[in-house]
Design a protein around this motif. Structure first.
Motif, mmCIF file in Angstrom:
data_model
loop_
_atom_site.group_PDB
_atom_site.id
_atom_site.type_symbol
_atom_site.label_atom_id
_atom_site.label_comp_id
_atom_site.label_asym_id
_atom_site.label_seq_id
_atom_site.Cartn_x
_atom_site.Cartn_y
_atom_site.Cartn_z
ATOM 1 N N PHE A 112 0.825 -1.207 0.000
ATOM 2 C CA PHE A 112 0.000 0.000 0.000
ATOM 3 C C PHE A 112 0.862 1.262 0.000
ATOM 4 N N GLY A 113 0.559 2.154 -0.945
ATOM 5 C CA GLY A 113 1.256 3.425 -1.038
ATOM 6 C C GLY A 113 2.582 3.380 -1.750
ATOM 7 N N ALA A 157 -0.655 12.240 -10.487
ATOM 8 C CA ALA A 157 -1.692 13.193 -10.080
ATOM 9 C C ALA A 157 -1.086 14.558 -9.758
ATOM 10 N N ARG A 158 0.103 14.556 -9.196
ATOM 11 C CA ARG A 158 0.759 15.824 -8.884
ATOM 12 C C ARG A 158 1.236 16.550 -10.135
ATOM 13 N N ALA A 159 1.473 15.784 -11.203
ATOM 14 C CA ALA A 159 2.012 16.372 -12.432
ATOM 15 C C ALA A 159 0.945 16.721 -13.458
ATOM 16 N N HIS A 160 -0.229 16.059 -13.381
ATOM 17 C CA HIS A 160 -1.237 16.222 -14.437
ATOM 18 C C HIS A 160 -2.619 16.388 -13.829
ATOM 19 N N ASP A 161 -3.300 17.453 -14.225
ATOM 20 C CA ASP A 161 -4.628 17.751 -13.679
ATOM 21 C C ASP A 161 -5.659 16.683 -14.018
ATOM 22 N N GLY A 162 -5.468 15.980 -15.133
ATOM 23 C CA GLY A 162 -6.471 15.014 -15.576
ATOM 24 C C GLY A 162 -6.410 13.663 -14.897
ATOM 25 N N VAL A 163 -5.453 13.461 -14.022
ATOM 26 C CA VAL A 163 -5.284 12.150 -13.380
ATOM 27 C C VAL A 163 -6.258 12.001 -12.209
ATOM 28 N N HIS A 164 -7.002 10.898 -12.235
ATOM 29 C CA HIS A 164 -7.914 10.511 -11.162
ATOM 30 C C HIS A 164 -7.650 9.052 -10.814
ATOM 31 N N THR A 165 -8.297 8.586 -9.775
ATOM 32 C CA THR A 165 -8.156 7.184 -9.390
ATOM 33 C C THR A 165 -9.439 6.719 -8.726
ATOM 34 N N ASP A 166 -9.596 5.402 -8.593
ATOM 35 C CA ASP A 166 -10.739 4.894 -7.825
ATOM 36 C C ASP A 166 -10.242 3.930 -6.756
ATOM 37 N N VAL A 167 -11.105 3.685 -5.772
ATOM 38 C CA VAL A 167 -10.710 2.888 -4.605
ATOM 39 C C VAL A 167 -11.144 1.431 -4.710
ATOM 40 N N SER A 168 -11.576 0.996 -5.881
ATOM 41 C CA SER A 168 -12.011 -0.391 -6.019
ATOM 42 C C SER A 168 -10.891 -1.350 -5.641
ATOM 43 N N LEU A 169 -11.250 -2.415 -4.932
ATOM 44 C CA LEU A 169 -10.353 -3.465 -4.443
ATOM 45 C C LEU A 169 -9.459 -3.031 -3.291
ATOM 46 N N ARG A 170 -9.545 -1.778 -2.846
ATOM 47 C CA ARG A 170 -8.575 -1.293 -1.858
ATOM 48 C C ARG A 170 -9.185 -1.007 -0.479
ATOM 49 N N LEU A 171 -10.444 -0.609 -0.400
ATOM 50 C CA LEU A 171 -11.017 -0.312 0.907
ATOM 51 C C LEU A 171 -11.104 -1.556 1.775
ATOM 52 N N ILE A 172 -11.173 -2.719 1.143
ATOM 53 C CA ILE A 172 -11.229 -3.957 1.906
ATOM 54 C C ILE A 172 -9.946 -4.159 2.714
ATOM 55 N N GLU A 173 -8.850 -3.508 2.293
ATOM 56 C CA GLU A 173 -7.604 -3.614 3.045
ATOM 57 C C GLU A 173 -7.740 -3.002 4.435
ATOM 58 N N VAL A 174 -8.645 -2.039 4.569
ATOM 59 C CA VAL A 174 -8.906 -1.461 5.889
ATOM 60 C C VAL A 174 -9.688 -2.456 6.737
ATOM 61 N N THR A 175 -10.708 -3.054 6.149
ATOM 62 C CA THR A 175 -11.483 -4.075 6.862
ATOM 63 C C THR A 175 -10.596 -5.224 7.311
ATOM 64 N N ASP A 176 -9.680 -5.642 6.444
ATOM 65 C CA ASP A 176 -8.806 -6.777 6.745
ATOM 66 C C ASP A 176 -7.697 -6.428 7.731
ATOM 67 N N HIS A 184 -5.033 -4.559 7.079
ATOM 68 C CA HIS A 184 -3.730 -4.366 6.453
ATOM 69 C C HIS A 184 -3.349 -2.890 6.364
ATOM 70 N N VAL A 185 -4.368 -2.029 6.335
ATOM 71 C CA VAL A 185 -4.152 -0.589 6.239
ATOM 72 C C VAL A 185 -5.092 0.082 7.231
ATOM 73 N N SER A 186 -4.614 1.060 7.963
ATOM 74 C CA SER A 186 -5.490 1.770 8.893
ATOM 75 C C SER A 186 -6.352 2.775 8.143
ATOM 76 N N ALA A 187 -7.497 3.104 8.729
ATOM 77 C CA ALA A 187 -8.369 4.114 8.123
ATOM 78 C C ALA A 187 -7.635 5.441 8.007
ATOM 79 N N GLU A 188 -6.788 5.745 8.979
ATOM 80 C CA GLU A 188 -6.028 6.999 8.956
ATOM 81 C C GLU A 188 -5.023 7.015 7.807
ATOM 82 N N ALA A 189 -4.336 5.883 7.577
ATOM 83 C CA ALA A 189 -3.374 5.814 6.479
ATOM 84 C C ALA A 189 -4.080 5.900 5.136
ATOM 85 N N MET A 190 -5.246 5.264 5.024
ATOM 86 C CA MET A 190 -5.999 5.339 3.772
ATOM 87 C C MET A 190 -6.428 6.776 3.509
ATOM 88 N N ALA A 191 -6.965 7.438 4.508
ATOM 89 C CA ALA A 191 -7.414 8.819 4.330
ATOM 90 C C ALA A 191 -6.246 9.732 3.966
#
Length: 331
Positions: free
Chosen positions: A218-219, A230-249, A251-258
């Motif tokens: 992660f990260g 994302a820092r270099a190009h305004d058009g860059v976006h992302t989605d969180v699919s497949l990744r929020l479950i890492e908080v449930t499991d 593996h990643v804290s809610a604070e680190a994800m945020a």
């Protein structure tokens, strides 16, 4: 936020039970030999998607119409005849048949979106099997019929984001203001960094990198590449699919994800689930466990979304606002 509007920007609604079983056993290669059912117990069809939206409170689902054309093409090579001229002729026929399947799947997804205000779609393309004229015709026809964007799956095609065969699509999307959502990964084709050239050449290009980059750390790796882009190009976006479950499991804290989402920019992040594929992947992660529903993992992802330590405004943007702004949905 009990009244939080949620739009799922990334899901794979399937045409029929047979279509779902082909994905399950042919694309994902799941079977009883892995300790899994031979057939999934749910199929991700439009009727089921409507029930899932009702059960979870999701307001809208965006179909990413993905035809695993590369799988079909590679499998088809095994049954082509040996004689060179005949092989070439039948390979061309196979290519045309697969392209027809891509078109028919896109047409079906557009029909579903036209029939339900709770659905929209991105049309899929294959830059390996489709020539430039065919690629552009499929995208242009899709947009005219109501498509909100384009879906690209490097894993399926065996390509990367700097493949010149994608240049006509990037050019069209940038000129028309249409977003392109691409599968991203740090362990298979789909490295975010390989899109840097296209983003530099087409300043208006809007790319949504799925899964935050989808690195196993992660990260790090591909996740960090999305952040850098994302820092270099305004058009860059992302989605969180497949990744929020890492908080449930755990593996990643809610604070680190945020914190990671804020580093990218909460105006650049979209909620997505990868339903129904995500539910099948969870079967593999928990062999022998019978799911309580067809949205058990999705329920947990929504729970994580709601309790991320972000402001109400940031959560509203991630949950739905960014997708509406990016695609023009509802305008």
């Amino acid at each position: 936020m009990s009244e939080l509007e949620i739009i799922d920007c990334h899901n794979h609604i399937l045409r029929t039970a047979d279509h779902s079983c082909d994905l399950y056993s042919n694309l994902l290669r799941f079977s009883a030999a892995m300790g899994l059912p031979d057939r999934p117990g749910f199929f991700g069809t439009p009727d089921e998607a409507e029930r899932v939206m009702d059960a979870t409170g999701i307001a809208h689902m965006n179909i990413l119409m993905f035809t695993w054309s590369g799988v079909y093409w590679r499998q088809g090579q095994n049954i082509l005849p040996d004689e060179p001229a005949t092989r070439a002729r039948e390979a061309e026929e196979l290519r045309r048949r697969i392209i027809r399947r891509i078109r028919e799947n896109n047409a079906w997804a557009l029909e579903q979106a036209a029939a339900s205000p709770r659905l929209s779609c991105f049309v899929g393309v294959d830059p390996v099997l489709m020539d430039e004229e065919t690629l552009l015709a499929e995208v242009e026809n899709g947009v005219r019929a109501g498509a909100l964007g384009v879906k690209h799956v490097p894993m399926n095609h065996g390509t990367e984001g700097d493949d010149p065969r994608m240049w006509p699509v990037f050019d069209y999307c940038a000129s028309a203001g249409i977003p392109l959502l691409t599968q991203a990964a740090g362990f298979m084709p789909g490295r975010p960094a390989r899109y840097a050239k296209a983003l530099g050449e087409f300043p208006g290009l809007k790319i949504v990198f799925a899964h935050l980059g989808h690195d196993r750390r992660f990260g790090q790796g591909a996740d960090a590449e999305v952040l850098e882009l994302a820092r270099a190009h305004d058009g860059v976006h992302t989605d969180v699919s497949l990744r929020l479950i890492e908080v449930t499991d755990g593996h990643v804290s809610a604070e680190a994800m945020a914190a990671h989402l804020r580093a990218i920019g909460t105006d650049r992040v979209l909620f997505g689930s990868n339903w129904v594929i995500s539910e099948y992947l969870w079967l593999r992660a928990r062999p022998g466990v019978t799911p309580a529903s067809s949205h058990e993992r999705l329920d947990r992802e929504i729970e994580v979304l709601r309790r991320l330590p972000l402001t109400d405004e940031e959560l509203a943007a991630i949950a739905a606002g960014n997708f509406r702004r990016l695609t023009g949905l509802g305008t």
